[in-house]
Design a protein around this motif. Structure first.
Motif, PDB file in Angstrom:
ATOM      1  N   ASP A   1     -21.028  49.519  52.904  1.00  0.00           N
ATOM      2  CA  ASP A   1     -19.913  49.508  51.960  1.00  0.00           C
ATOM      3  C   ASP A   1     -20.130  48.363  50.968  1.00  0.00           C
ATOM      4  OD1 ASP A   1     -17.578  49.706  50.564  1.00  0.00           O
ATOM      5  OD2 ASP A   1     -16.247  49.288  52.265  1.00  0.00           O
ATOM      6  N   MET A   2     -21.010  48.595  50.016  1.00  0.00           N
ATOM      7  CA  MET A   2     -21.413  47.552  49.072  1.00  0.00           C
ATOM      8  C   MET A   2     -20.240  47.025  48.254  1.00  0.00           C
ATOM      9  SD  MET A   2     -24.830  47.387  49.405  1.00  0.00           S
ATOM     10  CE  MET A   2     -25.645  46.894  47.897  1.00  0.00           C
ATOM     11  N   SER A   3     -19.223  47.878  48.047  1.00  0.00           N
ATOM     12  CA  SER A   3     -18.134  47.534  47.140  1.00  0.00           C
ATOM     13  C   SER A   3     -17.220  46.434  47.683  1.00  0.00           C
ATOM     14  CB  SER A   3     -17.297  48.777  46.829  1.00  0.00           C
ATOM     15  OG  SER A   3     -16.673  49.269  48.011  1.00  0.00           O
ATOM     16  N   LYS A   4     -17.264  46.155  48.971  1.00  0.00           N
ATOM     17  CA  LYS A   4     -16.355  45.167  49.543  1.00  0.00           C
ATOM     18  C   LYS A   4     -16.833  43.727  49.334  1.00  0.00           C
ATOM     19  CE  LYS A   4     -16.157  44.719  54.087  1.00  0.00           C
ATOM     20  NZ  LYS A   4     -16.087  45.076  55.538  1.00  0.00           N
ATOM     21  N   TYR A   5     -18.078  43.567  48.876  1.00  0.00           N
ATOM     22  CA  TYR A   5     -18.669  42.234  48.752  1.00  0.00           C
ATOM     23  C   TYR A   5     -18.801  41.801  47.292  1.00  0.00           C
ATOM     24  CZ  TYR A   5     -20.046  43.619  53.462  1.00  0.00           C
ATOM     25  OH  TYR A   5     -20.031  44.081  54.757  1.00  0.00           O
TER      26      TYR A   5
ATOM     27  N   THR B   1     -18.097  37.483  51.119  1.00  0.00           N
ATOM     28  CA  THR B   1     -17.040  38.386  51.573  1.00  0.00           C
ATOM     29  C   THR B   1     -15.726  37.636  51.724  1.00  0.00           C
ATOM     30  OG1 THR B   1     -16.584  40.176  53.144  1.00  0.00           O
ATOM     31  CG2 THR B   1     -17.370  38.097  54.061  1.00  0.00           C
TER      32      THR B   1
ATOM     33  N   GLU C   1     -23.683  49.144  40.007  1.00  0.00           N
ATOM     34  CA  GLU C   1     -22.244  49.358  40.162  1.00  0.00           C
ATOM     35  C   GLU C   1     -21.583  48.282  41.018  1.00  0.00           C
ATOM     36  OE1 GLU C   1     -21.377  53.238  41.562  1.00  0.00           O
ATOM     37  OE2 GLU C   1     -22.190  54.263  39.795  1.00  0.00           O
ATOM     38  N   SER C   2     -22.391  47.557  41.795  1.00  0.00           N
ATOM     39  CA  SER C   2     -21.845  46.534  42.693  1.00  0.00           C
ATOM     40  C   SER C   2     -22.012  45.118  42.160  1.00  0.00           C
ATOM     41  CB  SER C   2     -22.535  46.624  44.068  1.00  0.00           C
ATOM     42  OG  SER C   2     -22.377  47.899  44.630  1.00  0.00           O
TER      43      SER C   2
ATOM     44  N   LYS D   1     -13.715  39.169  41.658  1.00  0.00           N
ATOM     45  CA  LYS D   1     -14.266  40.413  41.116  1.00  0.00           C
ATOM     46  C   LYS D   1     -13.389  40.956  39.990  1.00  0.00           C
ATOM     47  CE  LYS D   1     -16.022  43.402  44.022  1.00  0.00           C
ATOM     48  NZ  LYS D   1     -16.227  44.264  45.214  1.00  0.00           N
TER      49      LYS D   1
ATOM     50  N   MET E   1     -28.350  48.471  42.144  1.00  0.00           N
ATOM     51  CA  MET E   1     -27.080  47.904  42.601  1.00  0.00           C
ATOM     52  C   MET E   1     -26.094  47.712  41.464  1.00  0.00           C
ATOM     53  SD  MET E   1     -28.401  44.988  45.313  1.00  0.00           S
ATOM     54  CE  MET E   1     -26.710  44.511  45.704  1.00  0.00           C
TER      55      MET E   1
ATOM     56  N   TRP F   1     -21.568  40.382  44.995  1.00  0.00           N
ATOM     57  CA  TRP F   1     -23.025  40.253  44.949  1.00  0.00           C
ATOM     58  C   TRP F   1     -23.411  39.427  43.723  1.00  0.00           C
ATOM     59  CZ3 TRP F   1     -25.554  41.977  49.149  1.00  0.00           C
ATOM     60  CH2 TRP F   1     -24.938  42.963  49.933  1.00  0.00           C
TER      61      TRP F   1
ATOM     62  N   CYS G   1     -24.502  37.094  48.782  1.00  0.00           N
ATOM     63  CA  CYS G   1     -23.474  38.052  49.187  1.00  0.00           C
ATOM     64  C   CYS G   1     -22.307  37.268  49.773  1.00  0.00           C
ATOM     65  CB  CYS G   1     -24.032  39.019  50.225  1.00  0.00           C
ATOM     66  SG  CYS G   1     -22.819  40.173  50.903  1.00  0.00           S
TER      67      CYS G   1
END
Length: 223
Positions: free
Chosen positions: A130-134, A93, A156-157, A214, A154, A136, A91
């Protein structure tokens, strides 16, 4: 050997580097001098610090300062994740999210006191809602791999998956139905390091950030 010629706009990244010996890792003594030599020798534009189940914010800042003007350093963690057996999930960020990220990673560290411990998918989404901010990155064709059911939850992420060899990279890259493969060093820079791994991935990005990476992963040809 698969060699991609560097084009304009391509950044060479290694998003899997260890700098702290943890309960889930073997013993080693990190060397900032060795890390700098590796980055300069291999012409790397950006790295992520991804220690097992912990994030050392003080060391991250020290490494970032030492690499200023050399390479961008992103904060990350490699998590023991699974509902039954577990695999490894990276993960990462943004740099400006480091304080909040640190607090969430402390929760991971508290839940994983030894190498056989893990967090479940439900644990993960509670810690990182808020999975979308990272960014993965699961081990998909590299041991220990993440269970397919977790990847599905997961989906979508997750935009890419880490593989363990050039051959696996080529195979996955050609398979349009597979996750976009990425290939990183999993390096532990020590003073004893004399041979530098050629395990990095090029991304068609302007700046080294989670947002840019991303975006590039939306197009297979950008990796």
């Amino acid at each position: 050997m698969f060699i991609k010629v560097r084009d304009d706009g391509m950044k060479k990244l290694d998003l899997h580097i260890h700098t702290v010996k943890t309960v889930s890792d073997h013993d080693f003594n990190f060397s900032i001098t060795s890390l700098i030599k590796y980055i300069e020798k291999c012409h790397i534009d950006g790295i992520a610090i991804t220690n097992h189940n912990m994030f050392d914010i003080s060391q991250f800042r020290e490494i970032s300062e030492a690499l200023e003007g050399i390479a961008t350093v992103l904060p990350g963690i490699e998590i023991n994740l699974g509902d039954n057996s577990f695999g490894h999930m990276i993960c990462i960020t943004e740099r400006d999210d480091v304080e909040d990220f640190w607090g969430r990673c402390v929760e991971i560290e508290n839940r994983i006191p030894d190498r056989n411990s893990k967090v479940t998918y439900n644990d993960l989404i509670a810690i990182y809602p808020d999975m979308s901010k990272y960014l993965w990155i699961p081990h998909v064709d590299k041991k220990p791999h993440i269970d397919k059911n977790v990847i599905q939850k997961m989906r979508e992420s997750i935009l890419c998956g880490e593989v363990g060899s050039v051959k696996k990279f080529i195979y996955s890259y050609k398979d349009e139905n597979s996750l976009i493969p990425v290939y990183f060093s999993d390096l532990r820079p020590t003073d004893e390091l004399v041979e530098y791994p050629a395990r990095q991935t090029y991304f068609n990005i302007d700046d080294v950030s989670v947002k840019a990476i991303k975006k590039s992963l939306l197009n297979r040809s950008s990796v």
